[in-house]
Design a protein around this motif. Sequence first.
Motif, PDB file in Angstrom:
ATOM      1  N   GLY A   6     -24.778  31.426 164.536  1.00  0.00           N
ATOM      2  CA  GLY A   6     -24.771  32.531 165.486  1.00  0.00           C
ATOM      3  C   GLY A   6     -23.387  32.753 166.060  1.00  0.00           C
ATOM      4  O   GLY A   6     -22.981  33.888 166.341  1.00  0.00           O
ATOM      5  N   THR A   7     -22.649  31.688 166.227  1.00  0.00           N
ATOM      6  CA  THR A   7     -21.270  31.836 166.702  1.00  0.00           C
ATOM      7  C   THR A   7     -20.486  32.673 165.698  1.00  0.00           C
ATOM      8  O   THR A   7     -19.739  33.589 166.065  1.00  0.00           O
ATOM      9  CB  THR A   7     -20.606  30.441 166.870  1.00  0.00           C
ATOM     10  N   HIS A  13     -23.495  33.244 176.026  1.00  0.00           N
ATOM     11  CA  HIS A  13     -23.026  32.297 175.017  1.00  0.00           C
ATOM     12  C   HIS A  13     -21.676  32.725 174.461  1.00  0.00           C
ATOM     13  O   HIS A  13     -20.763  31.913 174.310  1.00  0.00           O
ATOM     14  CB  HIS A  13     -24.060  32.193 173.889  1.00  0.00           C
ATOM     15  N   ASP A  54     -25.927  39.725 171.222  1.00  0.00           N
ATOM     16  CA  ASP A  54     -26.196  38.367 170.757  1.00  0.00           C
ATOM     17  C   ASP A  54     -27.712  38.192 170.865  1.00  0.00           C
ATOM     18  O   ASP A  54     -28.241  37.869 171.933  1.00  0.00           O
ATOM     19  CB  ASP A  54     -25.454  37.357 171.638  1.00  0.00           C
ATOM     20  N   ARG A 105     -31.897  34.824 170.259  1.00  0.00           N
ATOM     21  CA  ARG A 105     -33.328  34.609 170.547  1.00  0.00           C
ATOM     22  C   ARG A 105     -34.073  35.934 170.707  1.00  0.00           C
ATOM     23  O   ARG A 105     -35.020  36.023 171.485  1.00  0.00           O
ATOM     24  CB  ARG A 105     -33.480  33.717 171.774  1.00  0.00           C
ATOM     25  N   LYS A 124     -32.752  28.942 165.654  1.00  0.00           N
ATOM     26  CA  LYS A 124     -33.174  28.582 167.028  1.00  0.00           C
ATOM     27  C   LYS A 124     -34.705  28.511 167.024  1.00  0.00           C
ATOM     28  O   LYS A 124     -35.265  27.663 166.360  1.00  0.00           O
ATOM     29  CB  LYS A 124     -32.639  29.616 168.029  1.00  0.00           C
TER      30      LYS A 124
HETATM   31  C1  PLP Z   1     -27.660  32.627 172.974  1.00  0.00           C
HETATM   32  C2  PLP Z   1     -26.923  31.966 171.852  1.00  0.00           C
HETATM   33  N1  PLP Z   1     -26.108  32.692 171.074  1.00  0.00           N
HETATM   34  C3  PLP Z   1     -25.429  32.160 170.060  1.00  0.00           C
HETATM   35  C4  PLP Z   1     -25.543  30.834 169.763  1.00  0.00           C
HETATM   36  C5  PLP Z   1     -24.704  30.258 168.645  1.00  0.00           C
HETATM   37  O1  PLP Z   1     -25.447  29.771 167.622  1.00  0.00           O
HETATM   38  P1  PLP Z   1     -24.867  28.655 166.602  1.00  0.00           P
HETATM   39  O2  PLP Z   1     -25.136  27.346 167.265  1.00  0.00           O
HETATM   40  O3  PLP Z   1     -25.681  28.897 165.386  1.00  0.00           O
HETATM   41  O4  PLP Z   1     -23.442  28.935 166.432  1.00  0.00           O
HETATM   42  C6  PLP Z   1     -26.381  30.026 170.536  1.00  0.00           C
HETATM   43  C7  PLP Z   1     -26.515  28.587 170.234  1.00  0.00           C
HETATM   44  O5  PLP Z   1     -27.236  27.841 170.836  1.00  0.00           O
HETATM   45  C8  PLP Z   1     -27.098  30.604 171.602  1.00  0.00           C
HETATM   46  O6  PLP Z   1     -27.897  29.878 172.390  1.00  0.00           O
END
Ligand code: PLP
Length: 394
Positions: free
Chosen positions: A76-77, A102, A186, A189, A217
């Motif tokens: 997700g990052t 995040h 983002d 979730r 997630k």
């Molecule tokens: C709201 C949110 N966005 C993005 C991410 C990033 O995901 P990743 O850990 O796959 O990079 C997270 C990770 O916990 C998150 O909670």
Amino acid sequence: MTQAVSGAAANEIKAKQIARDFRTDTITTPVDEIFKVMAEASRGDDVYGEDQATNELQERIAKLAGKEAAMFAVSGTMTNQLAIRAHLTQPPHSIILDARSHVHLYEAGGVAFHSQATSHAVPPKNGHHLTLEEVIDNAVFGEDIHSAPTKLVALENTLSGMVFPQEEVVRISDAMRSEGIIMHCDGARMWEVVAKTGTSLEELCAPFDTVSLCMSKGLGAPIGSVLVGPKKFIERCKWFRKCFGGGIRQSGGLAAAANYCLDHHLPLLAGTHELAAYLARNLADLGVHLMLPVETNMLWIDPKSIGFPIHELAARAKTRGVTLGSHRVVVHFQITKQAVDDLIEVVKEMKEEFKDAPKMAIDEEQNQRFARGTYAGNIQPPIARLGTAYGKNQ
Ligand SMILES: Cc1ncc(COP(=O)(O)O)c(C=O)c1O
């Protein structure tokens, strides 16, 4: 000397631990069926765009989200950062986001690093979600040479388990897009929002140019996130993905796993919300302070209201095989009702023990700071970690 356990036996032990681990929803364990699906998946090269399972997953999610195209990436990052980088073409520029988000707090300063953007991180006055008025207050319109004009607004849904009211998303989007400002979400979730509200993914994504949707997630895939948006834009993101070193070659197994989770785990999320609500009701009845509204799969709790701090609760829970990470308590789809009841039991027991202890003050402001600064495994409030000079405030 203890014998290391491996293979099926180790996996069984791990699954039992995870069923009682409330730290986060990223720690679910892949079920055996996932590995079966992975073994049978296509084995083409996705950097060449030639993997069937990856292409099918991308097409499926693009369609569900009502967007032209989708791109599978490792995290997700990565999908957030790739989207923001590909949207922001020429500094000086700035973005607006929630101060608790995040993208702002937990992506290692990625917006500044990759996109050279100034971030206006806004703490919502209502403690729940940003409003259009707050976005406008923080937006930089025009091209005054002293400023970095706002080019993008990034929202997060859910944020700390809270559902962003769709009417407000639409208000923000309508106003920002009329100024030519890009909307990114983002949606790590967002599946929780679909499960909670019954609103289609397409409707939830409509106010945004791009949305990042995590498969790892609540849905429980071992890896992966999908970015949806316009076709040309997604092509550009793939270019940046390559440049970031994020192209996956034989990604079919990973995509097939994510696809399996969409089929089999999305329908389980409503159950996690019910279990979270049950836990919240029981804890509130015992007098535990709920720091934020419980709307999906997360609770934020402060048991100081019944005489003891969160790290003492976590230490006691650990002795019963229940793992807590911090004030944040996450109910994922592998958490059992038994684990929830055991946690309630521990709180009941401690409440009785601490009934004559002096009442501890809840520092709401500190809690909000902690809620912003928490992460899985961070059990000590930041101030306590700084040492006794600051610890007095606890
Ligand atoms: C709201 C949110 N966005 C993005 C991410 C990033 O995901 P990743 O850990 O796959 O990079 C997270 C990770 O916990 C998150 O909670």
